[in-house]
Design a protein around this motif. Structure first.
Motif, PDB file in Angstrom:
ATOM      1  N   ALA A 279       0.714  -1.040  -0.286  1.00 53.86           N
ATOM      2  CA  ALA A 279      -0.052   0.041   0.011  1.00 53.86           C
ATOM      3  C   ALA A 279       0.943   1.081   0.111  1.00 53.86           C
ATOM      4  O   ALA A 279       0.269   2.405  -0.310  1.00 53.86           O
ATOM      5  CB  ALA A 279      -0.938  -0.100   1.228  1.00 53.86           C
ATOM      6  N   MET A 280       2.196   1.296   0.120  1.00 55.55           N
ATOM      7  CA  MET A 280       3.072   2.585   0.167  1.00 55.55           C
ATOM      8  C   MET A 280       4.011   2.224  -0.933  1.00 55.55           C
ATOM      9  O   MET A 280       3.383   2.347  -1.917  1.00 55.55           O
ATOM     10  CB  MET A 280       4.008   2.132   1.656  1.00 55.55           C
ATOM     11  N   ASP A 281       5.270   2.085  -0.720  1.00 59.51           N
ATOM     12  CA  ASP A 281       6.020   1.904  -1.931  1.00 59.51           C
ATOM     13  C   ASP A 281       6.273   0.568  -2.705  1.00 59.51           C
ATOM     14  O   ASP A 281       6.811   0.396  -3.613  1.00 59.51           O
ATOM     15  CB  ASP A 281       7.607   2.497  -1.351  1.00 59.51           C
ATOM     16  N   ASP A 282       5.599  -0.380  -1.983  1.00 59.79           N
ATOM     17  CA  ASP A 282       5.556  -1.806  -2.457  1.00 59.79           C
ATOM     18  C   ASP A 282       6.981  -2.302  -3.377  1.00 59.79           C
ATOM     19  O   ASP A 282       7.015  -2.537  -4.413  1.00 59.79           O
ATOM     20  CB  ASP A 282       4.401  -1.771  -3.907  1.00 59.79           C
ATOM     21  N   ASP A 283       7.856  -2.362  -2.228  1.00 58.72           N
ATOM     22  CA  ASP A 283       9.316  -2.882  -2.548  1.00 58.72           C
ATOM     23  C   ASP A 283       9.396  -4.424  -1.959  1.00 58.72           C
ATOM     24  O   ASP A 283       8.769  -4.520  -1.029  1.00 58.72           O
ATOM     25  CB  ASP A 283      10.023  -1.867  -1.986  1.00 58.72           C
ATOM     26  N   ASP A 284      10.192  -5.212  -2.704  1.00 59.42           N
ATOM     27  CA  ASP A 284      10.322  -6.324  -2.173  1.00 59.42           C
ATOM     28  C   ASP A 284      11.788  -6.818  -1.842  1.00 59.42           C
ATOM     29  O   ASP A 284      12.102  -8.051  -1.566  1.00 59.42           O
ATOM     30  CB  ASP A 284      10.128  -7.430  -3.243  1.00 59.42           C
ATOM     31  N   LEU A 285      12.792  -5.416  -1.882  1.00 59.25           N
ATOM     32  CA  LEU A 285      14.162  -5.806  -1.257  1.00 59.25           C
ATOM     33  C   LEU A 285      14.570  -4.698  -0.555  1.00 59.25           C
ATOM     34  O   LEU A 285      14.187  -3.336  -0.744  1.00 59.25           O
ATOM     35  CB  LEU A 285      15.025  -5.776  -2.684  1.00 59.25           C
ATOM     36  N   ARG A 286      15.121  -5.094   0.424  1.00 51.65           N
ATOM     37  CA  ARG A 286      15.658  -3.747   1.460  1.00 51.65           C
ATOM     38  C   ARG A 286      16.902  -4.365   2.095  1.00 51.65           C
ATOM     39  O   ARG A 286      17.082  -5.801   2.703  1.00 51.65           O
ATOM     40  CB  ARG A 286      14.608  -3.679   2.662  1.00 51.65           C
ATOM     41  N   ARG A 287      18.172  -3.616   1.966  1.00 47.57           N
ATOM     42  CA  ARG A 287      19.421  -4.201   2.634  1.00 47.57           C
ATOM     43  C   ARG A 287      19.874  -5.316   1.716  1.00 47.57           C
ATOM     44  O   ARG A 287      20.303  -6.305   2.518  1.00 47.57           O
ATOM     45  CB  ARG A 287      19.382  -4.178   4.178  1.00 47.57           C
ATOM     46  N   GLY A 288      19.589  -5.662   0.689  1.00 47.85           N
ATOM     47  CA  GLY A 288      20.092  -6.832   0.038  1.00 47.85           C
ATOM     48  C   GLY A 288      19.146  -8.048   0.245  1.00 47.85           C
ATOM     49  O   GLY A 288      19.373  -8.967  -0.074  1.00 47.85           O
ATOM     50  N   LYS A 289      18.121  -7.842   1.076  1.00 46.57           N
ATOM     51  CA  LYS A 289      17.207  -9.095   1.714  1.00 46.57           C
ATOM     52  C   LYS A 289      15.779  -8.826   1.144  1.00 46.57           C
ATOM     53  O   LYS A 289      15.305  -7.614   0.958  1.00 46.57           O
ATOM     54  CB  LYS A 289      17.262  -9.255   2.952  1.00 46.57           C
ATOM     55  N   PRO A 290      14.849  -9.868   1.273  1.00 44.65           N
ATOM     56  CA  PRO A 290      13.512  -9.677   1.203  1.00 44.65           C
ATOM     57  C   PRO A 290      12.791  -8.709   1.971  1.00 44.65           C
ATOM     58  O   PRO A 290      13.553  -8.967   3.218  1.00 44.65           O
ATOM     59  CB  PRO A 290      12.775 -10.955   1.164  1.00 44.65           C
ATOM     60  N   THR A 291      11.991  -7.926   1.783  1.00 42.87           N
ATOM     61  CA  THR A 291      11.418  -6.982   2.738  1.00 42.87           C
ATOM     62  C   THR A 291      10.800  -7.680   3.726  1.00 42.87           C
ATOM     63  O   THR A 291      10.361  -8.995   3.502  1.00 42.87           O
ATOM     64  CB  THR A 291      10.445  -6.034   2.007  1.00 42.87           C
ATOM     65  N   CYS A 292      10.315  -7.037   4.834  1.00 42.42           N
ATOM     66  CA  CYS A 292       9.567  -7.975   5.953  1.00 42.42           C
ATOM     67  C   CYS A 292       8.381  -8.545   5.400  1.00 42.42           C
ATOM     68  O   CYS A 292       8.025  -9.705   5.643  1.00 42.42           O
ATOM     69  CB  CYS A 292       9.521  -7.007   6.992  1.00 42.42           C
ATOM     70  N   HIS A 293       7.732  -7.992   4.700  1.00 43.52           N
ATOM     71  CA  HIS A 293       6.206  -8.547   4.333  1.00 43.52           C
ATOM     72  C   HIS A 293       6.568  -9.516   3.282  1.00 43.52           C
ATOM     73  O   HIS A 293       5.430 -10.584   2.997  1.00 43.52           O
ATOM     74  CB  HIS A 293       5.375  -7.386   3.606  1.00 43.52           C
ATOM     75  N   ILE A 294       7.724  -9.686   2.580  1.00 45.68           N
ATOM     76  CA  ILE A 294       8.009 -10.899   1.830  1.00 45.68           C
ATOM     77  C   ILE A 294       8.619 -11.990   2.618  1.00 45.68           C
ATOM     78  O   ILE A 294       8.331 -13.233   2.356  1.00 45.68           O
ATOM     79  CB  ILE A 294       8.959 -10.352   0.645  1.00 45.68           C
ATOM     80  N   ALA A 295       9.512 -11.706   3.383  1.00 46.33           N
ATOM     81  CA  ALA A 295       9.971 -12.778   4.079  1.00 46.33           C
ATOM     82  C   ALA A 295       8.905 -13.584   5.297  1.00 46.33           C
ATOM     83  O   ALA A 295       8.945 -14.770   5.436  1.00 46.33           O
ATOM     84  CB  ALA A 295      11.083 -12.187   5.088  1.00 46.33           C
ATOM     85  N   TYR A 296       7.816 -12.819   5.615  1.00 50.47           N
ATOM     86  CA  TYR A 296       6.945 -13.207   6.377  1.00 50.47           C
ATOM     87  C   TYR A 296       5.585 -13.100   5.740  1.00 50.47           C
ATOM     88  O   TYR A 296       5.239 -13.836   4.693  1.00 50.47           O
ATOM     89  CB  TYR A 296       6.738 -12.500   7.704  1.00 50.47           C
ATOM     90  N   ASP A 297       4.725 -12.220   6.118  1.00 50.54           N
ATOM     91  CA  ASP A 297       3.351 -11.898   5.265  1.00 50.54           C
ATOM     92  C   ASP A 297       3.089 -10.469   5.686  1.00 50.54           C
ATOM     93  O   ASP A 297       3.607  -9.930   6.601  1.00 50.54           O
ATOM     94  CB  ASP A 297       2.389 -12.805   5.621  1.00 50.54           C
ATOM     95  N   GLU A 298       2.198 -10.024   5.010  1.00 44.53           N
ATOM     96  CA  GLU A 298       1.864  -8.611   5.164  1.00 44.53           C
ATOM     97  C   GLU A 298       1.313  -8.287   6.398  1.00 44.53           C
ATOM     98  O   GLU A 298       1.593  -7.288   7.181  1.00 44.53           O
ATOM     99  CB  GLU A 298       0.705  -8.199   4.120  1.00 44.53           C
ATOM    100  N   ALA A 299       0.431  -8.904   6.987  1.00 41.13           N
ATOM    101  CA  ALA A 299      -0.181  -8.653   8.208  1.00 41.13           C
ATOM    102  C   ALA A 299       0.855  -8.830   9.312  1.00 41.13           C
ATOM    103  O   ALA A 299       0.816  -7.911  10.275  1.00 41.13           O
ATOM    104  CB  ALA A 299      -1.346  -9.767   8.537  1.00 41.13           C
ATOM    105  N   LEU A 300       1.749  -9.795   9.460  1.00 42.76           N
ATOM    106  CA  LEU A 300       2.872  -9.689  10.431  1.00 42.76           C
ATOM    107  C   LEU A 300       3.816  -8.759  10.310  1.00 42.76           C
ATOM    108  O   LEU A 300       4.161  -8.194  11.418  1.00 42.76           O
ATOM    109  CB  LEU A 300       3.469 -11.246  10.382  1.00 42.76           C
ATOM    110  N   ALA A 301       4.040  -8.202   9.008  1.00 44.06           N
ATOM    111  CA  ALA A 301       4.820  -7.269   8.827  1.00 44.06           C
ATOM    112  C   ALA A 301       4.254  -5.904   9.736  1.00 44.06           C
ATOM    113  O   ALA A 301       5.151  -4.956  10.339  1.00 44.06           O
ATOM    114  CB  ALA A 301       5.120  -6.930   7.458  1.00 44.06           C
ATOM    115  N   ILE A 302       3.061  -5.737   9.360  1.00 41.76           N
ATOM    116  CA  ILE A 302       2.367  -4.298   9.855  1.00 41.76           C
ATOM    117  C   ILE A 302       2.528  -4.473  11.534  1.00 41.76           C
ATOM    118  O   ILE A 302       2.837  -3.438  12.077  1.00 41.76           O
ATOM    119  CB  ILE A 302       1.001  -4.378   9.430  1.00 41.76           C
TER     120      ILE A 302
END
Length: 294
Positions: free
Chosen positions: A89-112
């Motif tokens: 819902a924001m920038d919709d990125d799937d990579l952060r610091r060379g790793k999958p972003t939190c909502h990709i590594a886990y899921d969107e609800a847990l990331a929030i």
């Protein structure tokens, strides 16, 4: 940048150890694991380093135990902001610091939820830091809450989202980044000085320094978004251009953006030149912000 690397390498183990200690264990849930994934997942640690460097500029050392709590609180807010910034819902990125972003590594609800928990953790750490007086704790909480909320970082994020595909002038762009990036950079410097019980004049000089550094950080981010590759950045290269977001490069051009970054660096260094303490760490961080390649 060797002076920055030396300073950062000396403090980074302390910062990483402190961050690891504050990550909670949550029974029957991956919440703590997701919080740790975002909080202890690497990064430049510029904001915690600024906390230590600001205190050192006034006291000549970094021996205060309170600095660990302040550094962790700042980084918890930063980590929460990155989790939420990367969401679909924001920038919709799937990579952060060379790793999958939190909502990709886990899921969107847990990331929030992990972001929410990191935000509240920051204020818990400050409230429980009994090595400093209650008035100082209150001033720290006030500084961080103002910087992180609707007058600072969150406002900047809202302006950023509304600016997609729109044209901003330089003044509007700088207002957005004074909020989105600059407010937390400013809080990092201010809070280190508050632990050192700095006077009003010193706080004013440090405010000028940190405001310039916060803007320079964003200018260099915009430059790197068009000059560095995804592997070097650790996040998707060209993401801002792909989303048609206004940047310093799109507004000023690449060469003028670089000149602007160096003007801001000069402004920052001039602001702290009258301070009587050891300002070398602050100077090295400011120079790194403008000269970094990722």
């Amino acid at each position: 940048m060797s002076s920055f690397r030396q300073y950062a390498d000396g403090l980074r183990p302390r910062i990483e150890q402190a961050l690891t200690k504050v990550i909670p264990t949550t029974a029957n849930s991956q919440l703590g694991e997701a919080m740790g994934y975002a909080l202890a997942g690497g990064g430049k640690r510029i904001r915690p380093l600024l906390v230590f460097a600001s205190y050192e500029a006034l006291k000549g050392h970094t021996e205060s135990a309170a600095l660990d709590s302040v550094a962790c609180a700042i980084e918890a807010i930063h980590a929460y902001s990155l989790i939420h910034d990367d969401l679909p819902a924001m920038d919709d990125d799937d990579l952060r610091r060379g790793k999958p972003t939190c909502h990709i590594a886990y899921d969107e609800a847990l990331a929030i939820l992990a972001g929410d928990a990191l935000q509240t953790l920051a204020f818990e750490l400050l409230a429980h830091e009994t090595s400093i007086s209650a008035p100082v704790r209150i001033s720290l909480i006030k500084s961080l809450s103002t910087a992180a909320g609707s007058q600072g970082m969150v406002l900047g994020q809202a302006i950023d989202l509304a600016a997609v595909a729109n044209t901003l002038n330089l003044q509007q762009l700088e207002h957005m980044h004074r909020c989105k990036t600059g407010a937390l950079v400013n809080a990092s410097v201010t809070m280190g000085a508050q632990v050192a019980e700095a006077d009003t004049q010193t706080l004013k000089a440090l405010h000028t320094f940190s405001t310039a550094v916060g803007l320079a950080f964003q200018v260099q981010d915009d430059i790197l978004d068009v000059t560095a590759d995804t592997k070097t950045l650790g996040k998707t290269q060209g993401a801002d251009a792909a989303k048609n977001k206004p940047t310093y490069v799109s507004l000023l051009g690449l060469d003028a953006a670089r000149q602007h970054a160096h003007r801001l660096l000069d402004e920052a260094l001039t602001a702290i030149s009258p301070l009587p303490g050891n300002t070398a760490p602050l100077q090295s961080i400011a120079q790194y912000v403008v000269e970094r390649e990722r």
